[in-house]
Design a protein around this motif. Structure first.
Motif, PDB file in Angstrom:
ATOM      1  N   ILE A  61       0.839  -1.207   0.000  1.00 45.41           N
ATOM      2  CA  ILE A  61       0.000   0.000   0.000  1.00 45.41           C
ATOM      3  C   ILE A  61       0.870   1.250   0.000  1.00 45.41           C
ATOM      4  N   PHE A  62       1.928   1.240   0.792  1.00 49.24           N
ATOM      5  CA  PHE A  62       2.837   2.388   0.800  1.00 49.24           C
ATOM      6  C   PHE A  62       3.527   2.544  -0.554  1.00 49.24           C
ATOM      7  N   ILE A  64       2.306   1.690  -3.476  1.00 48.47           N
ATOM      8  CA  ILE A  64       1.320   2.237  -4.416  1.00 48.47           C
ATOM      9  C   ILE A  64       1.211   3.746  -4.225  1.00 48.47           C
ATOM     10  N   ASN A  65       1.212   4.185  -2.981  1.00 48.98           N
ATOM     11  CA  ASN A  65       1.159   5.626  -2.692  1.00 48.98           C
ATOM     12  C   ASN A  65       2.382   6.334  -3.254  1.00 48.98           C
ATOM     13  N   LEU A  66       3.549   5.722  -3.092  1.00 49.91           N
ATOM     14  CA  LEU A  66       4.785   6.306  -3.605  1.00 49.91           C
ATOM     15  C   LEU A  66       4.772   6.362  -5.127  1.00 49.91           C
ATOM     16  N   THR A  67       4.281   5.310  -5.763  1.00 53.14           N
ATOM     17  CA  THR A  67       4.211   5.283  -7.225  1.00 53.14           C
ATOM     18  C   THR A  67       3.253   6.346  -7.746  1.00 53.14           C
ATOM     19  N   PHE A  68       2.147   6.540  -7.057  1.00 53.49           N
ATOM     20  CA  PHE A  68       1.178   7.567  -7.459  1.00 53.49           C
ATOM     21  C   PHE A  68       1.814   8.956  -7.446  1.00 53.49           C
ATOM     22  N   THR A  69       2.558   9.274  -6.396  1.00 53.48           N
ATOM     23  CA  THR A  69       3.205  10.582  -6.335  1.00 53.48           C
ATOM     24  C   THR A  69       4.256  10.728  -7.428  1.00 53.48           C
ATOM     25  N   ASP A  70       4.982   9.639  -7.722  1.00 55.28           N
ATOM     26  CA  ASP A  70       5.997   9.694  -8.772  1.00 55.28           C
ATOM     27  C   ASP A  70       5.367   9.919 -10.145  1.00 55.28           C
ATOM     28  N   MET A  71       4.241   9.259 -10.410  1.00 54.85           N
ATOM     29  CA  MET A  71       3.576   9.444 -11.701  1.00 54.85           C
ATOM     30  C   MET A  71       2.990  10.841 -11.822  1.00 54.85           C
ATOM     31  N   ILE A 112       9.486  11.087   0.830  1.00 55.45           N
ATOM     32  CA  ILE A 112      10.299  10.954   2.039  1.00 55.45           C
ATOM     33  C   ILE A 112       9.498  10.288   3.155  1.00 55.45           C
ATOM     34  N   LEU A 113       8.268  10.763   3.387  1.00 55.77           N
ATOM     35  CA  LEU A 113       7.441  10.206   4.454  1.00 55.77           C
ATOM     36  C   LEU A 113       7.033   8.768   4.151  1.00 55.77           C
ATOM     37  N   THR A 114       6.790   8.457   2.873  1.00 58.90           N
ATOM     38  CA  THR A 114       6.407   7.094   2.516  1.00 58.90           C
ATOM     39  C   THR A 114       7.574   6.133   2.715  1.00 58.90           C
ATOM     40  N   MET A 115       8.786   6.556   2.365  1.00 61.66           N
ATOM     41  CA  MET A 115       9.954   5.718   2.623  1.00 61.66           C
ATOM     42  C   MET A 115      10.128   5.473   4.113  1.00 61.66           C
ATOM     43  N   MET A 116       9.858   6.492   4.913  1.00 63.15           N
ATOM     44  CA  MET A 116       9.918   6.308   6.364  1.00 63.15           C
ATOM     45  C   MET A 116       8.877   5.298   6.816  1.00 63.15           C
ATOM     46  N   ALA A 117       7.670   5.377   6.255  1.00 65.25           N
ATOM     47  CA  ALA A 117       6.610   4.439   6.636  1.00 65.25           C
ATOM     48  C   ALA A 117       6.978   3.007   6.259  1.00 65.25           C
ATOM     49  N   ILE A 118       7.573   2.822   5.078  1.00 67.22           N
ATOM     50  CA  ILE A 118       8.009   1.481   4.664  1.00 67.22           C
ATOM     51  C   ILE A 118       9.083   0.962   5.613  1.00 67.22           C
ATOM     52  N   SER A 119      10.008   1.821   6.000  1.00 66.14           N
ATOM     53  CA  SER A 119      11.077   1.390   6.904  1.00 66.14           C
ATOM     54  C   SER A 119      10.520   1.021   8.279  1.00 66.14           C
ATOM     55  N   ILE A 120       9.533   1.772   8.770  1.00 68.51           N
ATOM     56  CA  ILE A 120       8.925   1.454  10.066  1.00 68.51           C
ATOM     57  C   ILE A 120       8.184   0.127   9.984  1.00 68.51           C
ATOM     58  N   ASP A 121       7.470  -0.103   8.864  1.00 71.17           N
ATOM     59  CA  ASP A 121       6.748  -1.353   8.682  1.00 71.17           C
ATOM     60  C   ASP A 121       7.704  -2.542   8.694  1.00 71.17           C
ATOM     61  N   ARG A 122       8.824  -2.424   8.035  1.00 71.51           N
ATOM     62  CA  ARG A 122       9.806  -3.509   8.012  1.00 71.51           C
ATOM     63  C   ARG A 122      10.477  -3.658   9.367  1.00 71.51           C
ATOM     64  N   TYR A 123      10.732  -2.554  10.044  1.00 75.44           N
ATOM     65  CA  TYR A 123      11.340  -2.612  11.384  1.00 75.44           C
ATOM     66  C   TYR A 123      10.432  -3.368  12.356  1.00 75.44           C
ATOM     67  N   VAL A 143      -3.539   2.595   4.973  1.00 71.64           N
ATOM     68  CA  VAL A 143      -4.306   3.549   4.162  1.00 71.64           C
ATOM     69  C   VAL A 143      -4.473   4.868   4.897  1.00 71.64           C
ATOM     70  N   ILE A 144      -4.837   4.802   6.181  1.00 73.29           N
ATOM     71  CA  ILE A 144      -4.996   6.020   6.978  1.00 73.29           C
ATOM     72  C   ILE A 144      -3.674   6.771   7.080  1.00 73.29           C
ATOM     73  N   THR A 145      -2.581   6.033   7.225  1.00 68.65           N
ATOM     74  CA  THR A 145      -1.256   6.661   7.293  1.00 68.65           C
ATOM     75  C   THR A 145      -0.950   7.438   6.021  1.00 68.65           C
ATOM     76  N   CYS A 146      -1.307   6.871   4.869  1.00 71.64           N
ATOM     77  CA  CYS A 146      -1.085   7.577   3.601  1.00 71.64           C
ATOM     78  C   CYS A 146      -1.868   8.889   3.554  1.00 71.64           C
ATOM     79  N   PHE A 147      -3.122   8.858   3.978  1.00 73.10           N
ATOM     80  CA  PHE A 147      -3.919  10.084   3.996  1.00 73.10           C
ATOM     81  C   PHE A 147      -3.340  11.108   4.975  1.00 73.10           C
TER      82      PHE A 147
END
Length: 336
Positions: A61-62, A64-71, A112-123, A143-147
């Motif tokens: 989900i994170f 997908i959010n990152l890809t959306f911003t990149d596109m 930047i924030l999405t990469m942080m969220a991915i790192s926290i999820d993996r941690y 999903v709520i975190t992305c919003f």
């Protein structure tokens, strides 16, 4: 960004910047390369993440959010290229200027924030698996975190939405977009300080520190409990993420701070260096697919299958183990 100091005239140094056609052409070429890689890489990534990757874990989900911003950035780049090639002349009006400027900076800070969220999820999944297991409805939380991330970034960048970022330069017969800002864009120096502090420290330095902490601990845990290949993928992921931070985000944010301080208090400028750093900050949209490759096993599997590189005996072609007991090694096998 240069500063007009509430004057309709600019100093000679600033005017010469807008007459430097070589730099403008170079920036345009870099944007063109980024645009091509962005649309191809992120188009494939979005298709794989949305339609071919299951289950939709928080990390997916994170991504997908990152890809959306990149596109979104990729769709904005043609306007920036046209602006550069026309000699810094903006002809689409102030509202479009504000919108595209907002897209540029939203991409940077949401990434930047999405990469942080991915790192926290993996941690949490690898270093603190019991805490991760107790979190209910993880997809909903992601999903709520992305919003919340979008809301935080847009609230901090609110001045960009409410300010006319265009500026007429009659000496050159052009109208710039976010290249000349009025000093009274914000009501006071304290407002400028709060704006810069929020962008640089809250949206960059803090996420960078959190991301670094998470990946250092992930690598340390995997070095004790996982196979060499899993550890190597985790190290590659950490290196790609840190590369994005140091190459794409750090120069732009630090130069923004230094340039603004010099301009506000000493009437000096690092505008051209900042302009180039903003250009290179867009490289993150080209590097993000590598993050997906190292962060998601199923993304690797689907990509290799699509490119006809998957082998029947490959380590990444094993099935996703959904029904095994939840522990650190299993999580790494599913996500690393």
């Amino acid at each position: 960004m240069t500063d007009s100091y509430n004057s309709t005239r600019l100093d000679n140094a600033t005017l010469s910047l807008f007459q430097d056609s070589n730099t403008s052409i170079a920036i345009s070429i870099i944007y063109m390369v980024i645009l091509a890689i962005n649309l191809v890489g992120n188009g494939i990534s979005m298709w794989l993440l949305v339609f071919r990757t299951t289950p939709k874990t928080p990390s997916i989900i994170f991504m997908i959010n990152l890809t959306f911003t990149d596109m979104a950035l990729g769709l904005a780049l043609p306007f920036q290229i046209a602006y550069q090639l026309s000699g810094y002349h903006w002809s689409l009006g102030p509202r479009m200027c504000s919108f595209l400027t907002l897209v540029f900076y939203t991409n940077m800070y949401c990434s930047i924030l999405t990469m942080m969220a991915i790192s926290i999820d993996r941690y949490l999944g690898i270093v603190r698996p019991m805490v991760f297991k107790r979190i209910r409805r993880r997809k909903f939380v992601a999903v709520i975190t992305c919003f919340l991330m979008w809301g935080l970034v847009l609230s901090i960048l609110h001045p960009l939405m409410t300010t006319d970022l265009t500026f007429d330069i009659p000496e050159l017969g052009i109208t710039t977009c976010f290249d000349v800002l009025k000093k009274d864009m914000l009501p006071s120096l304290s407002a400028w300080a709060a704006f810069l502090f929020s962008m640089i420290f809250l949206l960059f330095l803090f996420p960078f520190c959190v991301t670094t902490f998470c990946y250092v601990n992930v690598i340390h845990t995997l070095s004790k409990n996982s196979s060499t290949s899993q550890k190597e993928r985790a190290i590659r992921l950490a290196l790609v993420v840190l590369l994005v931070f140091t190459l794409c985000f750090a120069p732009n944010n630090f130069l923004l701070l230094i340039h603004t301080v010099l301009r506000l208090f000493y009437k000096k400028s690092l505008y051209m260096a900042y302009k180039l750093s903003l250009c290179f900050s867009c490289l993150n949209s080209c590097l993000d697919p590598f993050i997906y490759y190292f962060a998601s096993k199923e993304f690797r599997q689907k990509l290799r299958h699509m490119m006809k590189l998957q082998t029947s005996s490959g380590g990444d072609s094993v099935r996703i183990e959904r029904n095994q007991s939840f522990h650190t090694t299993h999580l790494c096998a599913s996500e690393c």
